[in-house]
Motif scaffolding. Structure first.
Motif, mmCIF file in Angstrom:
data_model
loop_
_atom_site.group_PDB
_atom_site.id
_atom_site.type_symbol
_atom_site.label_atom_id
_atom_site.label_comp_id
_atom_site.label_asym_id
_atom_site.label_seq_id
_atom_site.Cartn_x
_atom_site.Cartn_y
_atom_site.Cartn_z
ATOM 1 N N GLY A 3 10.282 10.240 13.876
ATOM 2 C CA GLY A 3 11.402 9.701 14.629
ATOM 3 C C GLY A 3 11.904 8.373 14.113
ATOM 4 N N ILE A 4 11.038 7.566 13.490
ATOM 5 C CA ILE A 4 11.440 6.224 13.063
ATOM 6 C C ILE A 4 11.785 6.144 11.583
ATOM 7 C CG2 ILE A 4 10.085 5.158 14.887
ATOM 8 C CD1 ILE A 4 7.921 4.546 12.862
ATOM 9 N N GLY A 5 11.464 7.161 10.765
ATOM 10 C CA GLY A 5 11.840 7.140 9.355
ATOM 11 C C GLY A 5 10.737 6.613 8.454
ATOM 12 N N THR A 6 10.979 6.692 7.145
ATOM 13 C CA THR A 6 9.945 6.374 6.153
ATOM 14 C C THR A 6 9.606 4.890 6.086
ATOM 15 O OG1 THR A 6 11.672 6.277 4.456
ATOM 16 C CG2 THR A 6 10.528 8.367 4.733
ATOM 17 N N GLU A 7 10.591 3.993 6.237
ATOM 18 C CA GLU A 7 10.328 2.564 6.086
ATOM 19 C C GLU A 7 9.376 2.063 7.159
ATOM 20 O OE1 GLU A 7 11.133 0.603 3.657
ATOM 21 O OE2 GLU A 7 12.147 2.223 2.591
ATOM 22 N N LEU A 8 9.699 2.330 8.418
ATOM 23 C CA LEU A 8 8.811 1.895 9.496
ATOM 24 C C LEU A 8 7.476 2.623 9.458
ATOM 25 C CD1 LEU A 8 11.255 1.548 12.534
ATOM 26 C CD2 LEU A 8 10.061 -0.281 11.323
ATOM 27 N N THR A 9 7.484 3.844 8.982
ATOM 28 C CA THR A 9 6.219 4.583 8.854
ATOM 29 C C THR A 9 5.290 3.884 7.872
ATOM 30 O OG1 THR A 9 7.294 6.696 9.363
ATOM 31 C CG2 THR A 9 5.194 6.793 8.198
ATOM 32 N N LYS A 10 5.860 3.404 6.772
ATOM 33 C CA LYS A 10 5.045 2.740 5.747
ATOM 34 C C LYS A 10 4.495 1.412 6.247
ATOM 35 C CE LYS A 10 5.260 1.133 0.966
ATOM 36 N NZ LYS A 10 6.093 1.025 -0.260
ATOM 37 N N THR A 11 5.301 0.680 7.009
ATOM 38 C CA THR A 11 4.881 -0.651 7.432
ATOM 39 C C THR A 11 4.097 -0.676 8.734
ATOM 40 O OG1 THR A 11 7.029 -0.956 8.520
ATOM 41 C CG2 THR A 11 6.825 -1.722 6.238
#
Length: 871
Positions: free
Chosen positions: A239-247
């Motif tokens: 739901g939040i996308g790759t960038e927030l998933t990584k951080t």
């Protein structure tokens, strides 16, 4: 024997048995007393004059629990009939009752509320105003099953609710519900709701309002909460996308993967595997790969709890990390998979300690699950090692899994066998033996799993079977296939699992494209007829009848076809058992489906009409239902005499039928027959597609006859050429005793004639090969456009010409040489113009005689000149 040996029928023990029986009768007495008294019946009785709404309100107010549960279950129906009154009078009563309701009513209410939402009986605004508060009030029910039921309803409602309603009614209260001070059940519910809310809001709202709660729950003191929140991280990441998933998400997963609780570590591992696609190459190589290696190393030593999950996700894991593996790591993971595939099969049996035996029994189930998961991941591992390396790297594991002592492992291999065959493609010949092994497996579950894709598997093996995959040597590509197929059918027939037997017989209809016509005739066709005659299960009989018709459709010998048709008519249509005569009518339906109209009219039309005089009413009744299909096979005017026979039989039924049910169906059938239109010999616009399909079937049937004729002529020509060669050799031996000049002239004459014969023979051989290849295309279901034949201008081909409809569909050959060779000694009923072919043959032979006469005359003149010049 042991039971009777222990029983003592002495007088003392006999009285003991009588006392036991008396105790049983005492136990039954409360059951008799539990019948309703007149007062209870009066209390359960409801006034019949009440409408549905009033009755529902009355039962909810003063009825018993079972009556209230019935009203709650009927809520969707009330909402569809009268939504306004239901919301105004019934729903408030349901809210009051649910506060003190039992588990059964609570579960029923959760399902009914969800059904009302799915039926869209009211608008989503009205639903949220009337139903949402009741759902939220019952989320934290003390019973876990009830709480989960209401939670599933709420998660479905969230999908349809607008964002503002979700924010005010669900998200804002969620902040307080997720605090550590709340109950365990409340925090678990909050975890699942947050996983759903991540899809409904934008990333910045999720980051500001939901992610802080997620981090808090990931650090909860209870391992159940940490496990639940860890499994929801997958939905939150999507739901939040790759960038927030990584951080945000990935650091939490790394920490949870080192948690002290085994269930938390397991949830973290599975979430990482499911999110592999969202991680870039750096995250995979620097973060994910070390974690996975750590899991693999610990799985056999300190943390066997993750072993089953690791074996289940190993295929996805290996292919997801394929791009970052070094050759050494690639080999290490492959060896790890091989080790898991044989786990538990190499245990030492030297110890007899009871504790060790109990431990072995506990581990055995886990090891079976691991090997089953390895079988599930086998196609993925073929992709991992590349199909070209299958035989070197994975064949030994494939062999072990197909021969595993446990049925679940072999069952999983049978399910994935088709995927393995597709991946191997041209290398599929390496797993022929395993196919035969699984067909002969002792478990019918394994056989049932394999049979699902058996036609596709056999087609792959015969088309990609290596050097032996030619059309003339299909049997060589799969050794022992026919015994394995017959064994599988016999085992299914002797079992009680008739559905497996039915499925097997349906799939065996593919065999005409796999093995030769003679093999089918001698090994399978008569077996199908036996099943129709002797089996007691109707679906199995029908499956056998249809498969038999398919075998008959592709049989290449007219004599065998006539024999089967005769047996069908005599043993089924004229059988002593009415059950066999009913199956004959079923078989005729399949005949009309698979064969041309002219074929049915020629062989089966009159035998079917004979059943109008059957002594059993059920047979006559079934025949009446079939008569419209029978009439649809007629063509006017060529089948006018058959139409008269049909009308005569119907008139006899109308006049002579005594059974009321049959007579009713006869009258209904007569009306349907009167409304039917009979197709003509010429094409009609409304029947165009059906006529084309029937024409194609008829053309293929004639093609089979012509192929059989060509094969007979080929055998006859080979026999004639052998006799001619013997005569020539004998003549040369006699002529060698004469003068050398006469021997030379004779040699010239014989060599000329033999060369002409060999040339004609080679020409005819090429014709036969082309005809066989064309027939193979015509018989295979993939080749639907069989009209695509060589052009008429081709000097070596032939075209198919269809004159009208019905029985006049024949092939016309354009090659003069082929015409000469195609009219052998046998009477050729399949060729259209035998007289013209005979005339051309005679003219060709006369021309050959003239040419040979000229050559002999020239040779004699040369010999005379030689004598004059050499006195």
């Amino acid at each position: 024997m042991v039971f009777f040996a222990r029983m003592d029928f002495s007088q003392g023990n006999l009285f003991g048995y009588i006392e036991d029986l008396q105790e049983l009768t005492i136990i039954e007495r409360p059951v008799r007393r539990s019948l309703k008294t007149p007062e209870e019946i009066e209390r359960l009785t409801v006034d019949e004059e009440l409408n549905d709404i009033e009755r529902a309100v009355y039962l909810l107010s003063s009825g018993q629990d079972i009556q209230g549960t019935s009203v709650v279950a009927n809520l969707p129906v009330l909402m569809r009939q009268n939504p306004a009154e239901t919301l105004r009078r019934v729903l408030p009563k349901i809210r009051e009752v649910l506060h003190v309701a039992g588990v059964e009513m609570q579960l029923t209410a959760a399902v009914s509320f969800l059904t009302v939402l799915q039926d869209e009986s009211v608008s989503i605004h009205t639903y949220s105003h009337s139903f949402l508060h009741i759902i939220l009030q019952n989320l934290e029910h003390r019973d876990a099953g009830v709480s989960n039921a209401w939670l599933e309803t709420l998660l479905a409602v969230i999908e349809a609710l607008p964002k503002e309603t979700i924010r005010h009614e669900i998200l804002n209260p969620l902040v307080s519900k997720a605090q550590i001070s709340q109950s365990l059940q409340s925090r678990l519910v909050s975890c699942k709701i947050m996983g759903k809310l991540a899809y409904k809001f934008e990333a910045h709202i999720v980051k500001r309002e939901i992610l802080p709660l997620v981090k808090s729950l990931c650090q909860d003191v209870e391992y159940e909460v940490r496990t639940c929140m860890c499994r929801q991280l997958e939905h939150i990441a999507q739901g939040i996308g790759t960038e927030l998933t990584k951080t945000v998400v990935l650091p939490e997963l790394v920490e949870l993967a080192r948690d002290e609780g085994s269930s938390v570590r397991l949830a973290a591992f599975e979430t990482i595997v499911n999110l592999l696609d969202m991680f870039d190459a750096d995250d995979r190589s620097q973060t994910v790969l070390p974690l996975v290696k750590s899991f693999c190393e610990k799985s056999f030593k300190a943390d066997e709890s993750i072993l089953v999950s690791l074996s289940f996700h190993l295929g996805k894991l290996c292919n997801g990390l394929y791009g970052i593996f070094t050759p050494e790591q690639h080999l290490r993971f492959l060896e790890f998979y091989k080790k898991l595939s044989t786990l538990g099969l190499q245990q030492e049996n030297g110890h007899n300690d009871n504790q060790l035996q109990l431990q072995t029994l506990e581990q055995e189930k886990k090891y079976i699950s691991v090997r089953k998961n390895c079988a599930y991941n086998f196609p993925a591992m073929i992709v991992f090692v590349d199909p070209k390396n299958f035989h070197l790297e994975l064949y030994s594991i494939f062999f072990c899994l197909c021969h595993d002592p446990e049925v679940p492992v072999r069952y999983t291999m049978a399910i994935s066998f088709y995927e393995v065959a597709k991946l191997l493609n041209s290398g599929v010949y390496t797993i022929h033996k395993e196919l035969v092994t699984l067909l002969q497996d002792e478990s019918l579950e394994v056989l049932d799993a394999l049979v699902g894709h058996l036609p596709e598997i056999l087609e792959l093996m015969t088309t990609n079977g290596g050097e032996n995959s030619g059309a003339e040597s299909k049997l060589l590509s799969i050794p022992d296939l026919i015994p394995a197929l017959t064994t599988a059918e016999q085992r299914a027939a002797t079992s009680l699992k008739w559905r497996t037997h039915e499925k097997l017989l349906q799939k065996y209809a593919c065999l005409p494209h796999i093995i030769s016509s003679d093999q089918i005739y001698y090994r399978f066709l008569h077996r199908m007829l036996t099943i129709i005659l002797t089996n007691n299960v109707l679906p199995v009989q029908k499956a056998a009848a249809r498969t038999l018709c398919v075998y008959l459709r592709y049989n290449r010998k007219q004599e065998q076809r006539h024999e089967v048709i005769q047996k069908l008519i005599e043993q089924l249509g004229q059988g002593k058992s009415y059950w066999n005569r009913l199956r004959f009518l079923d078989t005729c339906e399949f005949i009309m489906e698979l064969f041309s109209k002219s074929f049915f009219c020629k062989y089966f039309f009159l035998p079917v009409l004979e059943l109008t005089h059957d002594p059993v009413a059920n047979v006559r009744m079934k025949l009446c239902y079939l008569l419209p299909k029978v009439k649809s096979t007629l063509k006017i005017p060529s089948d006018k005499h058959l139409l008269q026979q049909l009308e005569l039989c119907i008139r006899k039924l109308l006049c002579q039928e005594k059974d009321k049910d049959v007579l009713t169906i006869v009258k209904r059938t007569v009306l349907e027959l009167d409304r039917m239109d009979i197709s003509l010999d010429a094409f009609q616009k409304r029947f165009y597609e059906n006529d084309l399909l029937d024409q194609e079937k008829e053309r293929q049937e004639h093609l089979l006859l012509e192929m059989e004729q060509l094969e007979k002529e080929k055998q006859q020509s080979e026999g004639r050429s052998t006799n001619v060669n013997d005569k020539i050799f004998e003549k040369k031996r006699r002529d060698n005793k004469t003068s050398s000049v006469l021997a030379k002239s004779m040699t010239l004459s014989v060599s000329g004639s033999s060369s002409g014969t060999s040339a004609g023979k080679e020409d005819k051989k090429s014709k036969l090969v082309r005809s066989q290849s064309f027939s193979t295309q015509a018989l295979h279901p993939k080749y639907s456009n069989i009209d695509k034949c060589p052009n008429k201008s081709s000097a070596t081909g032939y075209t198919s010409s269809v004159s009208g409809m019905g029985k006049s569909c024949m092939l016309s050959f354009t090659d003069d040489t082929f015409r000469t060779r195609s009219t052998g000694n046998s009477g050729n009923a399949t060729f259209p113009s035998s007289s013209s072919l005979t005339t051309s043959r005679n003219s060709f032979n006369s021309a050959d005689q003239k040419n040979n006469g000229n050559k002999e005359g020239q040779s004699r003149k040369m010999s005379i000149k030689n004598r004059k010049s050499n006195p």
